[in-house]
Design a protein around this motif. Structure first.
Motif, PDB file in Angstrom:
ATOM      1  N   ARG A   8     -36.137   5.131  75.540  1.00  0.00           N
ATOM      2  CA  ARG A   8     -36.734   3.815  75.656  1.00  0.00           C
ATOM      3  C   ARG A   8     -35.857   2.828  74.908  1.00  0.00           C
ATOM      4  O   ARG A   8     -35.184   3.175  73.954  1.00  0.00           O
ATOM      5  N   THR A  59     -42.337  -4.851  74.917  1.00  0.00           N
ATOM      6  CA  THR A  59     -42.662  -3.434  74.803  1.00  0.00           C
ATOM      7  C   THR A  59     -41.425  -2.596  75.053  1.00  0.00           C
ATOM      8  O   THR A  59     -40.397  -3.085  75.505  1.00  0.00           O
ATOM      9  N   ALA A  61     -39.344  -0.046  77.145  1.00  0.00           N
ATOM     10  CA  ALA A  61     -39.278   0.310  78.562  1.00  0.00           C
ATOM     11  C   ALA A  61     -38.368   1.506  78.758  1.00  0.00           C
ATOM     12  O   ALA A  61     -37.420   1.710  78.014  1.00  0.00           O
ATOM     13  N   ASN A  99     -41.964   1.640  84.959  1.00  0.00           N
ATOM     14  CA  ASN A  99     -42.008   0.510  84.030  1.00  0.00           C
ATOM     15  C   ASN A  99     -42.937  -0.585  84.535  1.00  0.00           C
ATOM     16  O   ASN A  99     -43.700  -1.190  83.765  1.00  0.00           O
ATOM     17  N   GLY A 103     -46.431  -1.213  82.326  1.00  0.00           N
ATOM     18  CA  GLY A 103     -46.235  -2.356  81.447  1.00  0.00           C
ATOM     19  C   GLY A 103     -47.544  -3.087  81.166  1.00  0.00           C
ATOM     20  O   GLY A 103     -48.288  -3.426  82.080  1.00  0.00           O
ATOM     21  N   GLU A 108     -48.066   2.580  78.428  1.00  0.00           N
ATOM     22  CA  GLU A 108     -46.695   2.222  78.101  1.00  0.00           C
ATOM     23  C   GLU A 108     -46.231   2.852  76.784  1.00  0.00           C
ATOM     24  O   GLU A 108     -45.039   2.895  76.497  1.00  0.00           O
TER      25      GLU A 108
END
Length: 259
Positions: A8, A59, A61, A99, A103, A108
């Protein structure tokens, strides 16, 4: 459980207005097919009951993990062009879809493997499983190959193949036949799986895999979706499978997965 292969990265968003985001990965193609760079420039916003648009903190991803070799390393048995399309476009789209789907949701915060297992939902799955499982399947597939692969396994794995199938030659014949003429008809995956001290050959449709369904420990797989081989072999799936077994399969990785 197999070690997670996913990474990530922190996304930095600007103040542009994003296209609609849906919990279902089957969203607008323009957004689904966006590259990570395009997604990184997309703002994430939320509207409170007051009607005021506020920023949502960036956030983490998922990013597309690279195969464990250069894209031309499997030539002439699997072309760089095939990897550029299969890994760089098809595999990337599955990552992008995940993603997009997770999201702004509680999912997530999960790993790709956790998303896959949660969305499996006892076999009653939808788009999120299809995309997360395809990410998992493809990473597993890339590691199932290596430059100068093929040949026969040794040690414990070789002994188990002999015990389960009679000989390596008999196993190879059955493993290849599972992909062509079948039971693999249409899209899916062929797996060598460890089950209760023995080995089995399993075929899973679409994005399903033995890890998610709990039918065994997967050791090796090959992809029988047409995009896996069409650029190199056109409609000759048996030739693609024979090439995989003779020149690409990574028995060292299979032995490592067996433990």
């Amino acid at each position: 459980p197999t070690k997670s292969l996913y990474t990530r990265t922190r996304r930095h968003f600007n103040n542009t207005t994003p296209p609609p985001v849906s919990a279902d990965p089957t969203v607008t193609m323009a957004f689904v097919c966006a590259t990570p760079a395009m997604l990184a420039k997309t703002a994430v916003t939320a509207r409170r009951s007051s009607g005021k648009t506020v920023r949502v903190a960036p956030t983490m991803a998922f990013e597309l993990a690279k195969p464990p070799y250069e894209l031309d390393a499997l030539e002439p048995h699997m072309s760089k062009q095939t990897l550029e399309f299969h890994w760089g476009k098809h595999h990337q789209t599955y990552v992008t879809n995940v993603n997009t789907a997770v999201g702004g949701t509680e999912d997530e915060k999960l790993s790709m493997e956790e998303i896959m297992m949660k969305s499996w939902n006892g076999g009653s799955y939808g788009g999120l499983f299809n995309n997360s499982a395809q990410v998992w399947n493809h990473d597993f597939f890339w590691a199932s190959m290596k430059p100068n692969g093929g040949g026969e396994p040794t040690g414990k794995l070789a002994d188990m193949i002999n015990e389960s199938f009679g000989s390596f030659a008999e196993f190879k014949e059955k493993f290849c036949a599972a992909g062509a003429p079948g039971p693999a008809f249409g899209s899916g995956w062929v797996w060598l799986v460890a089950v209760d001290g023995k080995l089995e050959i399993q075929f899973t449709q679409n994005a399903e895999n033995p890890f998610a369904s709990g039918t065994g420990i997967p050791l090796i797989t090959y992809d029988v979706w047409e995009h896996a081989y069409y650029l190199d072999h056109q409609n000759l799936r048996p030739k693609y499978i024979a090439t995989f077994m003779d020149n690409l399969v990574n028995w060292d990785k299979a032995a490592e997965r067996l433990g």
